[in-house]
Structures are given as C-alpha cells and as structure tokens.
Scaffold this motif. Structure first.
Motif, PDB file in Angstrom:
ATOM      1  N   ALA A  50      -1.653  11.845  -0.102  1.00 26.17           N
ATOM      2  CA  ALA A  50      -0.778  10.682  -0.186  1.00 26.17           C
ATOM      3  C   ALA A  50       0.426  10.834   0.740  1.00 26.17           C
ATOM      4  O   ALA A  50       0.843   9.880   1.405  1.00 26.17           O
ATOM      5  CB  ALA A  50      -0.308  10.481  -1.632  1.00 26.17           C
ATOM      6  N   THR A  93       0.859   4.204  -2.702  1.00 20.72           N
ATOM      7  CA  THR A  93       0.600   5.575  -2.274  1.00 20.72           C
ATOM      8  C   THR A  93       1.719   6.503  -2.708  1.00 20.72           C
ATOM      9  O   THR A  93       1.479   7.661  -3.083  1.00 20.72           O
ATOM     10  CB  THR A  93       0.435   5.632  -0.742  1.00 20.72           C
ATOM     11  OG1 THR A  93      -0.578   4.712  -0.341  1.00 20.72           O
ATOM     12  CG2 THR A  93       0.037   7.022  -0.295  1.00 20.72           C
ATOM     13  N   ARG A 151       0.830  -1.201   0.000  1.00 15.85           N
ATOM     14  CA  ARG A 151       0.000   0.000   0.000  1.00 15.85           C
ATOM     15  C   ARG A 151       0.862   1.246   0.000  1.00 15.85           C
ATOM     16  O   ARG A 151       0.556   2.240  -0.656  1.00 15.85           O
ATOM     17  CB  ARG A 151      -0.926  -0.008   1.225  1.00 15.85           C
ATOM     18  CG  ARG A 151      -2.074  -1.011   1.133  1.00 15.85           C
ATOM     19  CD  ARG A 151      -3.168  -0.638   2.101  1.00 15.85           C
ATOM     20  NE  ARG A 151      -2.691  -0.666   3.494  1.00 15.85           N
ATOM     21  CZ  ARG A 151      -2.818  -1.719   4.302  1.00 15.85           C
ATOM     22  NH1 ARG A 151      -3.408  -2.820   3.857  1.00 15.85           N
ATOM     23  NH2 ARG A 151      -2.382  -1.668   5.539  1.00 15.85           N
ATOM     24  N   LYS A 152       1.972   1.209   0.740  1.00 11.86           N
ATOM     25  CA  LYS A 152       2.849   2.371   0.807  1.00 11.86           C
ATOM     26  C   LYS A 152       3.473   2.660  -0.548  1.00 11.86           C
ATOM     27  O   LYS A 152       3.597   3.820  -0.954  1.00 11.86           O
ATOM     28  CB  LYS A 152       3.939   2.134   1.857  1.00 11.86           C
ATOM     29  CG  LYS A 152       4.733   3.381   2.210  1.00 11.86           C
ATOM     30  CD  LYS A 152       5.629   3.127   3.396  1.00 11.86           C
ATOM     31  CE  LYS A 152       6.361   4.400   3.803  1.00 11.86           C
ATOM     32  NZ  LYS A 152       7.225   4.202   4.982  1.00 11.86           N
ATOM     33  N   ARG A 184      -0.148   9.946   4.241  1.00  7.07           N
ATOM     34  CA  ARG A 184      -0.298   8.511   4.497  1.00  7.07           C
ATOM     35  C   ARG A 184       1.040   7.776   4.547  1.00  7.07           C
ATOM     36  O   ARG A 184       1.137   6.751   5.218  1.00  7.07           O
ATOM     37  CB  ARG A 184      -1.179   7.885   3.412  1.00  7.07           C
ATOM     38  CG  ARG A 184      -2.624   8.367   3.485  1.00  7.07           C
ATOM     39  CD  ARG A 184      -3.525   7.567   2.552  1.00  7.07           C
ATOM     40  NE  ARG A 184      -4.920   7.965   2.675  1.00  7.07           N
ATOM     41  CZ  ARG A 184      -5.929   7.347   2.096  1.00  7.07           C
ATOM     42  NH1 ARG A 184      -5.690   6.293   1.302  1.00  7.07           N
ATOM     43  NH2 ARG A 184      -7.162   7.767   2.256  1.00  7.07           N
ATOM     44  N   VAL A 185       2.028   8.275   3.842  1.00  2.00           N
ATOM     45  CA  VAL A 185       3.314   7.556   3.797  1.00  2.00           C
ATOM     46  C   VAL A 185       4.347   8.126   4.757  1.00  2.00           C
ATOM     47  O   VAL A 185       5.384   7.503   4.995  1.00  2.00           O
ATOM     48  CB  VAL A 185       3.904   7.535   2.372  1.00  2.00           C
ATOM     49  CG1 VAL A 185       3.000   6.761   1.431  1.00  2.00           C
ATOM     50  CG2 VAL A 185       4.151   8.943   1.853  1.00  2.00           C
TER      51      VAL A 185
END
Length: 472
Positions: free
Chosen positions: A248, A211, A207-208, A251-252
């Motif tokens: 994004a 993203t 997912r990372k 999130r990372v």
C-alpha cells in the motif's frame, strides 16, 4: 462577495478575519491536544490499568491521522471545504469525548483513533481552505499565521496539562478543549460558505484514501503481531500485515521512496526517519520521568516543553544556516541535526538511572529538539523546492504520510520493546532504554543516508556537482 478568493489581500481584513482566526484557533486545539496528551499519558494509563497498551494510545492516534489526512482532501474536493470541516471537527470532538469518558484502555485507544481521524482531516483541510479562500499572495502569510498557532501550546501546553491533571484529573484535559471546537467551527464554516463547493471527480484521490486505510490496517496488524506471545500468530500477523502495508505504501508514495531513491524520494523518506527519531522518544520520555523517576505530571510537562523549545530554536537556526551557506549545505544541516538528536536522546537515557540528575536529562531532550528543528525545517525546504505546479498536492500529501509513518513506527516499535521487556521481566526502565537505543540507531542511519536527498549530476568537465532535489 463573489465566489473565489476575496478581493482584499490582508488576512485580517473584514472578509478574511473570521476564517483566519478560526483556522488558527482550531490548530491551537490540535497543538495543545497533542502536547498535553503526551504529558498526561502515564497518569491516564495508570488510572485505566493499561500500561501494556501504552504505546497504542499514540500509534492508534497516528494511524487514524494517516487515514484522515488523505481522506479529507478527497472528501473536500467533492463536498466542499465547509461541509468537510464540519465533519472533521465533529469527529475530533467525538474523539475527545470518548477519551474523556473512557473507563478502560481499549475504549480510550478507540477514542484516540477517532481523535487522529479528526486531527489529520483538520490539518489537511486547513490548507485546502487556504487554497480556496485566499489569494496566492496571502498563502505565505497564512502559513506563518498557522505556525504561530503552535507557539503558546508549545511553551505552556505540557506544563498546563500537568497542572490540570494534578488538580482536577486527567479527564479534564480532554473535556477542557471541547468549548473551543464549536467556536472555531462557527468562524470557519461561516466564512467558507461564501465560496462555492468545488464539485469534481477525484477517483485517483479516492483510491489513494482507500489505500492509505489499507496501509494503516497493515501497520496495525504488524505491530500487534510483534506483541503477541504465540509464535505462529506473531509470524502470520507480521508477515501479512507488513506485506500489506508495504504494498500500500508503494502505491501512495512516489516511486523509490521506501528505498531512499536520490532526490525527492529520499527527502520524503528522511521525514519518516526524523519523526521516528523525535516522536518515538517523546512518547516514552514522560513515562520515564513520571513512572521511573517519580516526577509529578507538572514537572514532566516542563521536560516535554524543553524539546518543543529546542525544536523552535532549531528551526530558526536552520533559517540562519540556510541564509549563510545556501542549498549546497542543506544535506549537511540535516546530518548535523540528526547527530544532535542522537546525542540528545543518548543523554535522555540518563533519566532511567536514579542517580542521574533529572535536570541534565531534560536539557539533553532540549538538545534533541534543537537537532529536530534544524533537520526537519531544512528537510521541509528541500521538499517544497521539489514541488512543481503539477505535483505540489502529491508532494504535500506524501510529506504528511511519511511524517505519520515515522511517528507510527517510532511509538509502535517502542511499544513492542516494552511488551517484550514485560514478558522477559526486564522491567520498564530496560524497555524504555532499548526503545531509546533503537531511536539512536535510526538517527545514525539517517546520517548515512542524508546525502541522497540531493541528486548528483555531471558537469561539462566531468566533475560531479550537486543539484537541488529531483522533481517528480
């Protein structure tokens, strides 16, 4: 040999020698490529008639590197380091070939994106391989060995690239690195095949990686939007792209990084300021030397090397200062470094004035490199000391991401300013000067925010004290 780290601890012992040499060699390629391309870029874009897209040759590379850095670790965890290294080096070689044969600027930028993917993956996989193949005792030694890979490219890379471009042409700079890639690949893969591939589900990292790709795309749209003449299209691209990249990035990256939260978030955010402050001007300094002042690529390469030598000197100065003053002075060392970067960049602007001595401008760039070395090395120490056994991978990945973000924004915003200067018929010199001015402003903001890298605490008597950076 059994699976896992080899029993002997010497990084040049028979069991490790091939891998050690291979990893150093591949980073020599990466380091030389980065510095060499910076030097020859003005010649390249002039040959390809792509001056309006000059900045994208750097921004495209860094956007690709951002994605490659995150995706490589994820892929290696599933398929093993040997298989992943093969893919990364093939991608890097493909990028070099595309750039070398490019007949127009768009194809050249595409090649730079591919190069960035491969380079980001190689850097990430180098440490992945070290963790798999070497004992903990040898990690520091390998870190020193990898750092040494940058010494020769730093000292001679830009000048050598200038000579090559003048004598044989700029394309030879890209093709000349290709023979080293299969040699490094053979050494690395041959050694890594001794170790078992680690099969592990890594959904969070998957997912990372996705993203990070979304973040890179958002940044690309926003930067492109700032360079279009249609106001409705500009607003759409900037708003949509910027919002996508922001969401994004949240999130990372660790919480509060984008708002300079005290402790580790501020340390990570500061890396973006530092890379913006150094690599932004670095992209346009050769342009100023070659296109504005008429210097040859060889002499421009000497100018680029001044900053690299300054960076190396600043790194050693940071070590000496740390030994002398310790942890309590680290934020101040970063502030001093940023001050030197701002002053050095201000002096470098003199390159744009035809009656200003070029030698002084090059010396000022070395001064900026000195500040970068001091600040960047100190920031890295703060980040490393914020790691724990459970979040070391997250911190390392976040450090590389903020590094890339700073470089993307530094080169990208410089490109935006050049585009605006072109539309307004201000001239290249004015555009470069404004880009350098933005860099100085970023450094000044960093000076104000540097104290946030250490978290305040209250002693028993109620007096404020300063503690090391907060942990995740």
């Amino acid at each position: 040999m059994g699976k896992g780290p080899l029993a002997d601890s010497d990084i040049f012992a028979p069991g490790h020698r091939g891998l050690t040499i291979g990893l150093v060699l591949v980073l020599v390629v990466v380091a030389f490529e980065g510095l060499a391309v910076t030097t020859i870029m003005p010649v390249t874009v002039r040959a390809l008639h792509g001056l309006p897209l000059y900045a994208w040759s750097f921004s495209g590379f860094m956007l690709g590197s951002l994605v490659g850095t995150v995706a490589a670790g994820d892929y290696a965890a599933e398929r093993g380091a040997a298989f992943s290294f093969t893919g990364a080096l093939v991608i890097l070689a493909a990028g070099l070939i595309i750039c070398g044969v490019a007949g127009n600027m768009l194809l050249f930028i595409a090649g730079r994106v591919v190069e960035g993917l491969g380079t980001g993956a190689v850097r990430s996989l180098a440490w992945f391989a070290i963790n798999r193949a070497y004992s903990a005792h040898d990690h520091v030694r390998m870190g020193a060995a990898l750092s040494s890979a940058y010494i020769v490219p730093t000292l001679i890379g830009p000048t050598a690239a200038g000579v090559i471009a003048e004598v044989w042409g700029w394309r030879v700079v890209f093709f000349g690195l290709l023979p080293l890639v299969p040699i490094a690949l053979w050494l690395i893969v041959r050694a890594l095949n001794r170790f078992a591939s680690t099969q592990a589900a890594s959904t969070p990292m998957t997912r990372k990686a996705a993203t990070a790709g979304v973040m890179a795309a958002g940044l690309a749209f926003a930067l492109a939007g700032l360079q279009v003449s249609s106001i409705p299209l500009m607003v759409t691209l900037v708003v949509v792209g910027g919002a996508t990249a922001y969401v994004a990035a949240r999130r990372v990256l660790p919480a509060s990084t984008l708002t300079f939260g005290r402790g580790l978030p501020a340390i990570l955010a500061m890396r973006g300021i530092l890379t913006y402050g150094y690599f932004g001007p670095l992209a346009f300094f050769p342009m100023a030397l070659e296109l504005v002042r008429g210097l040859s690529p060889t002499l421009a390469g000497i100018g680029v090397s001044a900053g690299s030598i300054g960076w190396t000197s600043g790194s050693w100065a940071a070590v000496a200062l740390d030994r002398r003053f310790g942890i309590t002075a680290r934020a101040q060392v970063v502030r001093v470094g940023l001050t030197l970067m701002a002053l050095g960049t201000a002096g470098t602007i003199g390159t744009l004035a035809h009656d200003f001595p070029v030698g002084i401008a090059i010396g000022c760039w070395g001064f900026a490199g000195l500040g970068m070395g001091m600040a960047y090395n100190t920031n890295s120490v703060l980040a490393i000391q914020a790691e724990t056994e459970h979040n070391a991978a997250t911190v390392s990945s976040s450090m590389q991401l903020t590094d890339s973000l700073g470089q993307v924004l530094g080169t990208g915003m410089g490109g935006v300013v050049l585009a605006i200067a072109s539309w307004a018929s201000w001239g290249t010199s004015v555009g470069i000067g404004i880009a350098f001015g933005l860099t100085i402003a970023i450094c000044l903001a960093g000076i104000l925010l540097a104290p946030r890298m250490v978290a305040p605490a209250v002693a028993r008597d109620g007096a404020p004290i300063m503690l090391p950076a907060a942990k995740l």
